[in-house]
Write a protein that holds these residues in place. Structure first.
Motif, mmCIF file in Angstrom:
data_model
loop_
_atom_site.group_PDB
_atom_site.id
_atom_site.type_symbol
_atom_site.label_atom_id
_atom_site.label_comp_id
_atom_site.label_asym_id
_atom_site.label_seq_id
_atom_site.Cartn_x
_atom_site.Cartn_y
_atom_site.Cartn_z
ATOM 1 N N LYS A 46 22.586 16.363 32.175
ATOM 2 C CA LYS A 46 23.251 17.307 33.078
ATOM 3 C C LYS A 46 24.665 16.781 33.333
ATOM 4 N N ILE A 47 25.613 17.446 32.749
ATOM 5 C CA ILE A 47 26.986 16.939 32.757
ATOM 6 C C ILE A 47 27.937 18.008 33.277
ATOM 7 N N VAL A 48 28.769 17.603 34.224
ATOM 8 C CA VAL A 48 29.873 18.456 34.673
ATOM 9 C C VAL A 48 31.161 17.831 34.144
ATOM 10 N N ALA A 49 31.931 18.599 33.395
ATOM 11 C CA ALA A 49 33.225 18.115 32.899
ATOM 12 C C ALA A 49 34.311 18.658 33.811
ATOM 13 N N ASP A 50 34.964 17.751 34.524
ATOM 14 C CA ASP A 50 36.064 18.140 35.407
ATOM 15 C C ASP A 50 37.345 18.223 34.574
ATOM 16 N N LEU A 51 37.804 19.454 34.342
ATOM 17 C CA LEU A 51 38.965 19.660 33.472
ATOM 18 C C LEU A 51 40.250 19.909 34.273
ATOM 19 N N SER A 52 40.202 19.668 35.572
ATOM 20 C CA SER A 52 41.345 20.024 36.421
ATOM 21 C C SER A 52 42.615 19.259 36.054
ATOM 22 N N ALA A 53 42.470 18.065 35.504
ATOM 23 C CA ALA A 53 43.656 17.279 35.151
ATOM 24 C C ALA A 53 43.848 17.200 33.635
ATOM 25 N N LEU A 54 43.098 18.031 32.927
ATOM 26 C CA LEU A 54 43.277 18.078 31.471
ATOM 27 C C LEU A 54 44.469 18.987 31.171
ATOM 28 N N GLU A 55 45.437 18.449 30.451
ATOM 29 C CA GLU A 55 46.669 19.206 30.209
ATOM 30 C C GLU A 55 46.626 20.001 28.916
ATOM 31 N N TYR A 56 45.806 19.539 27.981
ATOM 32 C CA TYR A 56 45.821 20.190 26.660
ATOM 33 C C TYR A 56 44.481 19.966 25.981
ATOM 34 N N ILE A 57 44.042 20.981 25.253
ATOM 35 C CA ILE A 57 42.836 20.836 24.423
ATOM 36 C C ILE A 57 43.046 21.601 23.131
ATOM 37 N N SER A 58 42.619 21.024 22.023
ATOM 38 C CA SER A 58 42.631 21.722 20.732
ATOM 39 C C SER A 58 41.189 21.922 20.291
ATOM 40 N N SER A 59 41.025 22.495 19.108
ATOM 41 C CA SER A 59 39.653 22.782 18.658
ATOM 42 C C SER A 59 38.847 21.498 18.474
ATOM 43 N N ALA A 60 39.530 20.402 18.163
ATOM 44 C CA ALA A 60 38.809 19.125 18.019
ATOM 45 C C ALA A 60 38.172 18.724 19.350
ATOM 46 N N GLY A 61 38.902 18.948 20.418
ATOM 47 C CA GLY A 61 38.372 18.624 21.745
ATOM 48 C C GLY A 61 37.253 19.558 22.149
ATOM 49 N N ALA A 62 37.476 20.856 21.931
ATOM 50 C CA ALA A 62 36.426 21.828 22.255
ATOM 51 C C ALA A 62 35.177 21.550 21.427
ATOM 52 N N ALA A 82 34.284 22.603 34.469
ATOM 53 C CA ALA A 82 34.753 22.952 35.811
ATOM 54 C C ALA A 82 36.266 22.819 35.945
ATOM 55 N N ALA A 83 36.829 23.766 36.687
ATOM 56 C CA ALA A 83 38.220 23.677 37.172
ATOM 57 C C ALA A 83 39.268 23.629 36.060
ATOM 58 N N ALA A 84 38.967 24.271 34.939
ATOM 59 C CA ALA A 84 39.964 24.306 33.853
ATOM 60 C C ALA A 84 41.176 25.106 34.302
ATOM 61 N N ASN A 85 42.365 24.599 33.982
ATOM 62 C CA ASN A 85 43.555 25.368 34.322
ATOM 63 C C ASN A 85 43.687 26.561 33.355
ATOM 64 N N GLU A 86 44.693 27.373 33.603
ATOM 65 C CA GLU A 86 44.846 28.616 32.829
ATOM 66 C C GLU A 86 44.995 28.346 31.327
ATOM 67 N N ASN A 87 45.757 27.319 30.990
ATOM 68 C CA ASN A 87 45.998 27.024 29.567
ATOM 69 C C ASN A 87 44.729 26.560 28.858
ATOM 70 N N ILE A 88 43.980 25.717 29.530
ATOM 71 C CA ILE A 88 42.732 25.225 28.927
ATOM 72 C C ILE A 88 41.740 26.388 28.803
ATOM 73 N N HIS A 89 41.688 27.182 29.837
ATOM 74 C CA HIS A 89 40.785 28.330 29.822
ATOM 75 C C HIS A 89 41.141 29.274 28.666
ATOM 76 N N GLU A 90 42.417 29.434 28.409
ATOM 77 C CA GLU A 90 42.847 30.340 27.345
ATOM 78 C C GLU A 90 42.376 29.864 25.971
ATOM 79 N N VAL A 91 42.385 28.546 25.754
ATOM 80 C CA VAL A 91 41.920 28.031 24.459
ATOM 81 C C VAL A 91 40.428 28.327 24.277
ATOM 82 N N PHE A 92 39.651 28.126 25.333
ATOM 83 C CA PHE A 92 38.222 28.458 25.252
ATOM 84 C C PHE A 92 38.035 29.958 25.021
ATOM 85 N N ASP A 93 38.913 30.730 25.617
ATOM 86 C CA ASP A 93 38.853 32.178 25.442
ATOM 87 C C ASP A 93 39.190 32.564 23.996
#
Lengths: 118, 165
Positions: A46-62, A82-93
Motif C-alpha cells: 500500500k503505497i502513496v506517492a507524494d508528487l507535490s514536489a515532483l517537477e518533471y516526469i517522463s514516460s520512464a518515470g511513469a 497524490a498531489a501531482a501538480n498540473e504539469n505532472i498530471h498532464e503527462v499522466f493524462d
C-alpha cells in the motif's frame, strides 16, 4: 542538488508514503524502482506517492508506477498518486493513465482512500 | 512588450541520460526567446526528452562505445513553429514501426517501457524519420503554435513521415 530525492515514511501501520522531489526521467527512474521493489520485498504494497514536489516526469518515470501497479494490486495493495501538480498530471493524462491510477489532491485523501477500501 | 524572433540552438549531447535535464532547459530557452506559446514548453521538452532517451537506450549497441558517442540536436522556433532535428549515428531505428500501445493492456502486462514514442506522437504535429544508410538517423519533429495549420493532421494524431535513403 540531486536530480531526484526520494524519502519514505510509514503513515499508517501498512501504508507507506514515498515523497519525490525533483525530476523523474530516464536518468533517475531506476532510483524509484529500487525503492518500490524494496518495499515490495518487505511485503509493503500500500503505497502513496507524494508528487507535490515532483517537477518533471517522463514516460520512464511513469513506467515505474505502471510496472509496480499490478504487483501492488495482486497483493491487496495499490499505488495512489497524490498531489501531482498540473504539469505532472498532464503527462499522466497524455499517457491515458489518469483512467488507471487513483490520483488524489492530497496525501491525506490518498491515505483515506486506502482506509475506505480496507 | 515582448519582442519575438527566430531562435536557434545547436547542441551536441553526450550519450548519457544525465544530460536530459540540460536539453530540457535548452528547449525552454529557445521557446522563451522565440515567442512560441510558452504553455507548450513542457510538452515539447517532454517529446524531445522521449526521443533522446530512446536513442540513448537503443541506438548504440556497443556498450564500451556508448559513452563516447554523441547526438546532435538542432532547435529552431519562431512564434508559429517549433522544430527539432535530432541526428545520431546509431543503428537504424524507425519509430514509425512502433505501434501505439493500448494503455489498458500495457498496464495490465506491467510493462515499464514503450510509451515514449506514443508520447512524441501525442505532443508533436509531425514526426519525420529518415535513415541515411550507413550514416545516420534523422528525426525531425515539428509543433505548430496553431494546430489547424498542420496539413493533413487530425487534432488527436501526429502526421508521421518515414523515409529510407
Amino acid at each position: 542538488m540531486p536530480e531526484l530525492k526520494i524519502t519514505t515514511k510509514i503513515i499508517d501501520h501498512d501504508i507507506t508514503l514515498i515523497r519525490l522531489v525533483g525530476f523523474l526521467d530516464a536518468h533517475t527512474f531506476e532510483e524509484l524502482d529500487v525503492v518500490i521493489n524494496d518495499l515490495f520485498e518487505k511485503n509493503i504494497h500500500k503505497i502513496v506517492a507524494d508528487l507535490s514536489a515532483l517537477e518533471y516526469i517522463s514516460s520512464a518515470g511513469a513506467g515505474v508506477f505502471i510496472g509496480a501497479l499490478a504487483a501492488a494490486q495482486e497483493n491487496s495493495g495499490n499505488i495512489i498518486l497524490a498531489a501531482a501538480n498540473e504539469n505532472i498530471h498532464e503527462v499522466f493524462d497524455l499517457l491515458g493513465l489518469t483512467q488507471i491510477f487513483t490520483m488524489t489532491d492530497s496525501v491525506e485523501t490518498a491515505a483515506k482512500a486506502f482506509e475506505c477500501n480496507a | 512588450m515582448k519582442i519575438a524572433h527566430h531562435a536557434h540552438k545547436d547542441i551536441v549531447i553526450p550519450n548519457s541520460t544525465r544530460h536530459l535535464v540540460t536539453v530540457r532547459q535548452a528547449v525552454f530557452d529557445v521557446i522563451q526567446e522565440s515567442g512560441f506559446p510558452e504553455h507548450e514548453m513542457l510538452r515539447i521538452a517532454l517529446a524531445i526528452d522521449e526521443a533522446l532517451s530512446n536513442i540513448m537506450e537503443h541506438a548504440f549497441e556497443t556498450e564500451n562505445l556508448k559513452a563516447e558517442l554523441t547526438i546532435n540536436l538542432s532547435l529552431d522556433a519562431d512564434e508559429e513553429k517549433f522544430e527539432a532535428l535530432i541526428l545520431d549515428s546509431g543503428k537504424e531505428f524507425d519509430p514509425g514501426e512502433i505501434e501505439s500501445p493500448d494503455i489498458l493492456t500495457h498496464v495490465a502486462s506491467g510493462q515499464k517501457t514503450g510509451l515514449g514514442i506514443f508520447l512524441m506522437r501525442q505532443v508533436m504535429n509531425e514526426v519525420k524519420y529518415t535513415f541515411v544508410s550507413g550514416f545516420r538517423n534523422e528525426l525531425r519533429m515539428i509543433k505548430y503554435a496553431h494546430d489547424f495549420k498542420t496539413k493533413g493532421a487530425t487534432n488527436a494524431g501526429t502526421q508521421d513521415h518515414y523515409q529510407n535513403h
